[in-house]
Motif scaffolding. Sequence first.
Motif, PDB file in Angstrom:
ATOM      1  N   TRP A  16      67.912  66.137  16.447  1.00  0.00           N
ATOM      2  CA  TRP A  16      68.287  67.552  16.396  1.00  0.00           C
ATOM      3  C   TRP A  16      67.034  68.430  16.362  1.00  0.00           C
ATOM      4  CZ3 TRP A  16      67.648  71.453  12.729  1.00  0.00           C
ATOM      5  CH2 TRP A  16      68.351  72.617  12.999  1.00  0.00           C
ATOM      6  N   THR A  26      68.999  69.224  25.208  1.00  0.00           N
ATOM      7  CA  THR A  26      70.137  69.933  24.628  1.00  0.00           C
ATOM      8  C   THR A  26      71.094  68.934  24.002  1.00  0.00           C
ATOM      9  OG1 THR A  26      71.322  69.884  26.721  1.00  0.00           O
ATOM     10  CG2 THR A  26      70.019  71.840  26.269  1.00  0.00           C
ATOM     11  N   ILE A  27      71.763  69.373  22.978  1.00  0.00           N
ATOM     12  CA  ILE A  27      72.792  68.565  22.329  1.00  0.00           C
ATOM     13  C   ILE A  27      74.115  69.260  22.607  1.00  0.00           C
ATOM     14  CG2 ILE A  27      73.679  67.689  20.147  1.00  0.00           C
ATOM     15  CD1 ILE A  27      70.770  67.790  19.129  1.00  0.00           C
ATOM     16  N   VAL A  28      75.034  68.569  23.265  1.00  0.00           N
ATOM     17  CA  VAL A  28      76.286  69.210  23.663  1.00  0.00           C
ATOM     18  C   VAL A  28      77.330  69.201  22.554  1.00  0.00           C
ATOM     19  CG1 VAL A  28      75.924  68.863  26.121  1.00  0.00           C
ATOM     20  CG2 VAL A  28      77.050  67.092  24.795  1.00  0.00           C
ATOM     21  N   SER A  29      77.265  68.206  21.668  1.00  0.00           N
ATOM     22  CA  SER A  29      78.237  68.147  20.571  1.00  0.00           C
ATOM     23  C   SER A  29      77.681  67.267  19.457  1.00  0.00           C
ATOM     24  CB  SER A  29      79.574  67.590  21.065  1.00  0.00           C
ATOM     25  OG  SER A  29      79.443  66.221  21.387  1.00  0.00           O
ATOM     26  N   TRP A  30      78.336  67.339  18.305  1.00  0.00           N
ATOM     27  CA  TRP A  30      77.927  66.492  17.178  1.00  0.00           C
ATOM     28  C   TRP A  30      78.208  65.026  17.481  1.00  0.00           C
ATOM     29  CZ3 TRP A  30      74.679  68.445  13.966  1.00  0.00           C
ATOM     30  CH2 TRP A  30      74.679  69.801  13.695  1.00  0.00           C
ATOM     31  N   GLY A  31      79.260  64.758  18.250  1.00  0.00           N
ATOM     32  CA  GLY A  31      79.569  63.381  18.637  1.00  0.00           C
ATOM     33  C   GLY A  31      78.483  62.787  19.523  1.00  0.00           C
ATOM     34  N   ALA A  32      77.977  63.611  20.446  1.00  0.00           N
ATOM     35  CA  ALA A  32      76.887  63.150  21.313  1.00  0.00           C
ATOM     36  C   ALA A  32      75.624  62.894  20.501  1.00  0.00           C
ATOM     37  CB  ALA A  32      76.618  64.181  22.404  1.00  0.00           C
TER      38      ALA A  32
END
Length: 108
Positions: A16, A26-32
């Motif tokens: 993060w 980039t981080i698209v979601s917390w799951g990713a």
Amino acid sequence: MAGFLVHTIVLAVAIWVTAQVVSGVTIVSWGALALAAVMLAVVNAIVRPILLIVTLPITVLTLGLFYLVINGAAFGLAVYLSVQAQPLYLFVAEALAEQIASGALAPG
């Protein structure tokens, strides 16, 4: 098992932080993010030690600088297995930022 879980959480925070520092990540979601942290922990536990042993002569020859390439390759493999491929030059930058963040956040 608890050590692996703590390591995975530290890696998630480090990824993060890397996404905040390195442009192009980039981080698209917390799951990713969770999936990327688990994949990086598995790659660090299984593949990276093998790479370190195989490339030990060139790492010694370059006075340890090849270790950055190993970190970049491990990070690239984890990203490729978990999310999607990214440009090659980002892997070393991501691995370096992740190692710095992980080292700063590591317990003990």
